[in-house]
Scaffold this motif. Structure first.
Motif, mmCIF file in Angstrom:
data_model
loop_
_atom_site.group_PDB
_atom_site.id
_atom_site.type_symbol
_atom_site.label_atom_id
_atom_site.label_comp_id
_atom_site.label_asym_id
_atom_site.label_seq_id
_atom_site.Cartn_x
_atom_site.Cartn_y
_atom_site.Cartn_z
ATOM 1 N N THR A 97 0.682 -1.679 -0.158
ATOM 2 C CA THR A 97 -0.323 -0.116 -0.221
ATOM 3 C C THR A 97 0.979 1.557 -0.066
ATOM 4 O O THR A 97 0.749 2.277 -0.635
ATOM 5 C CB THR A 97 -0.811 0.056 1.348
ATOM 6 O OG1 THR A 97 -1.656 -1.009 1.241
ATOM 7 C CG2 THR A 97 -1.922 1.411 1.213
ATOM 8 N N GLN A 133 -8.929 2.850 2.037
ATOM 9 C CA GLN A 133 -8.130 2.770 3.408
ATOM 10 C C GLN A 133 -8.862 1.405 3.084
ATOM 11 O O GLN A 133 -8.983 0.880 4.303
ATOM 12 C CB GLN A 133 -9.074 3.401 4.691
ATOM 13 C CG GLN A 133 -8.470 4.586 4.882
ATOM 14 C CD GLN A 133 -9.344 5.684 5.989
ATOM 15 O OE1 GLN A 133 -10.040 5.077 6.319
ATOM 16 N NE2 GLN A 133 -8.774 6.542 6.187
ATOM 17 N N TRP A 178 -5.836 8.125 1.713
ATOM 18 C CA TRP A 178 -5.645 6.517 2.417
ATOM 19 C C TRP A 178 -5.724 7.028 4.191
ATOM 20 O O TRP A 178 -5.717 6.475 4.770
ATOM 21 C CB TRP A 178 -3.984 6.269 2.381
ATOM 22 C CG TRP A 178 -3.562 4.857 3.054
ATOM 23 C CD1 TRP A 178 -4.523 3.656 3.696
ATOM 24 C CD2 TRP A 178 -2.179 5.153 3.172
ATOM 25 N NE1 TRP A 178 -2.895 2.995 3.647
ATOM 26 C CE2 TRP A 178 -2.027 3.594 3.929
ATOM 27 C CE3 TRP A 178 -1.527 6.016 2.855
ATOM 28 C CZ2 TRP A 178 -1.016 3.274 4.671
ATOM 29 C CZ3 TRP A 178 0.143 5.267 3.592
ATOM 30 C CH2 TRP A 178 0.293 4.372 3.987
#
Length: 346
Positions: A72, A184, A259
């Motif tokens: 990520t 997320q 995020w």
């Protein structure tokens, strides 16, 4: 007149063959093929070796949580590096992407109050517009890419600071919004930004290797004058690659804001150097004319793995990450130069 025209046609044909050979570096001899293979896949081999050693040395390295976090955190730099790949293949450089990344995050967080569509399109539009200006100044005014994008870096950073009152205001992304879920949330165990990044890289690979625009990118980087003689739109190609770089930097900033659920103003410092390092480590020549989208992705992952290994050691601070990354980049550039000279002699 006829003789001159014939000589020109022969020169263009010969140059076109050289450019195509650069775009598809497959040599006729075993040595040429080996050199091309090392240049294209050397970073992947190093990534596999470093990951294997780290997995054996640290129990937590190969854990699902650690790998997911690395993937990520790599996604945002990878999106920026994708745009940088196109720029460097044309023989250019874009120093503005770090500031555009930060600006994109702030614009996305601010725009999230008006919906996810605004939060995504606004940073892409503004950063893309700055990319257009970069491309116009470089292609039409023939200014040095280093100077133009350096000015854009300072201007974008200043615009970001003015929007946040010198960093005093931090715009937040509402919890539970679609934008927050986009940044997320997870799908099949991987964060949504990872899947978005993979989709962008697949699209980038297809465009670069299978489209006329991709051929023009290679041609401009290989020999700009010859590309113009071949009928390639040199100026338009340069404008498009810098626009693409700006759009992707803005998108990466927007995804990062989603995020983190906020537009953090201190991000992006030095990201342009990380992106350039990843692209070069992945096998793209700084001189232009040769490069790989897949290699840039491998370069990003290798940098992130090195950083994670240093964090795993524990006794080393973060400054060693830059030392190791810089040393590795120097080795790669030296190796590229040596391989390039070797291929010319074969």
């Amino acid at each position: 007149m006829t003789a001159t025209r014939t000589e020109t046609e022969e020169t263009v044909a010969r140059t076109e063959k050289e450019l195509l050979d650069a775009a598809e570096p497959v040599g006729s001899s075993r040595s040429e093929r080996l050199s091309a293979l090392v240049q294209q896949h050397g970073a992947l081999a190093v990534l596999v070796i470093v990951s294997a050693v780290a997995s054996l040395s640290f129990d937590s390295f190969a854990s699902g949580d650690n790998l997911s976090n690395m993937a990520t955190s790599s996604a945002f730099l990878a999106v920026v590096a994708l745009g940088m790949t196109f720029v460097i293949i044309t023989g250019g450089i874009d120093l503005s992407v770090g500031s555009l990344f930060a600006l994109g995050g702030v614009l996305a967080a601010w725009g999230s109050q008006y919906g996810t569509l605004v939060a995504l399109l606004l940073p892409m539009a503004v950063c893309g517009l700055i990319g257009v200006v970069n491309g116009l100044l470089i292609a039409r005014s023939r200014l040095a890419p280093f100077i133009v994008t350096l000015a854009a870096m300072l201007g974008a950073r200043g615009l970001m600071l003015s929007l946040t009152d010198e960093g005093a205001n931090t715009y937040l992304v509402a919890k539970g919004s679609f934008l927050a879920e986009l940044g997320q949330g997870t799908t099949l165990g991987l964060g949504n930004p990872v899947w978005i990044t993979l989709a962008l890289f697949v699209a980038g690979a297809v465009v670069l290797r299978r489209s006329r625009f991709g051929q023009h990118v290679y041609a401009v980087g290989g020999n700009e004058d010859a590309a113009a003689l071949m009928g390639a739109p040199v100026a338009r190609t340069k404008i498009l690659v810098y626009t693409l770089s700006g759009v992707l930097a803005g998108l990466a900033g927007a995804l990062n804001a989603a995020w983190l659920a906020s537009g953090v103003t201190i991000l992006g410092n030095g990201m342009e150097l990380e992106a350039i390092s990843a692209v070069v480590i992945g096998g793209t020549l700084l001189t232009g004319g040769l490069g790989y989208v897949s290699g840039s992705l491998v370069g990003v992952l290798l940098l992130k793995v090195i950083q994670n290994v240093i964090n795993q050691i524990g006794s080393l601070d973060s400054s060693y990450q830059q030392v190791v990354s810089g040393a590795f980049l120097a080795v790669v550039v030296i190796a590229q130069t040596w391989l390039g000279r070797r291929r010319q002699l074969l």
